[in-house]
Motif scaffolding. Structure first.
Motif, short mmCIF file in Angstrom:
data_model
loop_
_atom_site.label_atom_id
_atom_site.label_comp_id
_atom_site.label_asym_id
_atom_site.label_seq_id
_atom_site.Cartn_x
_atom_site.Cartn_y
_atom_site.Cartn_z
N ALA A 115 0.83 -1.21 0.00
CA ALA A 115 0.00 0.00 0.00
C ALA A 115 0.86 1.26 0.00
O ALA A 115 0.34 2.36 0.10
N GLY A 116 2.17 1.09 -0.12
CA GLY A 116 3.08 2.24 -0.06
C GLY A 116 3.40 2.59 1.39
O GLY A 116 3.09 1.83 2.31
N ARG A 117 4.00 3.75 1.55
CA ARG A 117 4.38 4.18 2.91
C ARG A 117 3.12 4.40 3.75
O ARG A 117 2.16 5.01 3.27
N ALA A 118 3.12 3.90 4.98
CA ALA A 118 1.98 4.08 5.88
C ALA A 118 2.02 5.50 6.41
O ALA A 118 2.73 5.80 7.37
N ASP A 119 1.26 6.40 5.75
CA ASP A 119 1.28 7.82 6.11
C ASP A 119 -0.10 8.37 6.43
O ASP A 119 -0.24 9.54 6.76
N GLY A 120 -1.12 7.53 6.32
CA GLY A 120 -2.48 7.98 6.64
C GLY A 120 -3.16 8.74 5.50
O GLY A 120 -4.27 9.23 5.67
N ILE A 121 -2.49 8.81 4.36
CA ILE A 121 -3.06 9.52 3.21
C ILE A 121 -3.54 8.51 2.18
O ILE A 121 -2.80 7.62 1.77
#
Length: 112
Positions: free
Chosen positions: A68-74
């Protein structure tokens, strides 16, 4: 008629002074116990827990290998695509959206 009001006010003053002296248990403190030995943390238990659904969904998708890519909340394209892949593989309604229901499903899914 005046007597009950005075007694009521007197009771408020007493209870306020007991709190000020630290004699009354703090309802947020989970270390005080009742006579039955039960912990009383009612206010602490009712405090809402805020969860960033997108961030937690990203973490779970990554744990399961869906990238899901970097876990950044976006909520971005990688996250949406990973959700869609998960939903298809697990025969869920495919909408590509993060939700509490999806997060619960992700948390209970075992990586193969």
């Amino acid at each position: 008629m005046k007597y009950p009001i005075i007694m009521m006010l007197f009771g408020v003053v007493l209870s306020s002074s007991a709190l000020a002296k630290g004699n009354a248990p703090d309802p947020m403190d989970c270390h005080h116990k009742s006579k039955a030995g039960e912990q009383h943390c009612r206010l602490a238990e009712k405090a809402p827990v805020k969860v960033n659904v997108v961030l937690e969904t990203q973490k779970q998708l990554n744990r399961l290998g869906y990238n899901a890519g970097r876990a950044d909340g976006i909520m971005g394209k990688k996250t949406r695509d990973a959700i869609v892949r998960f939903q298809r593989q697990h025969h869920e309604v495919v909408d590509g959206k993060a939700s509490i229901a999806l997060l619960d499903k992700l948390k209970t899914t075992v990586k193969h």
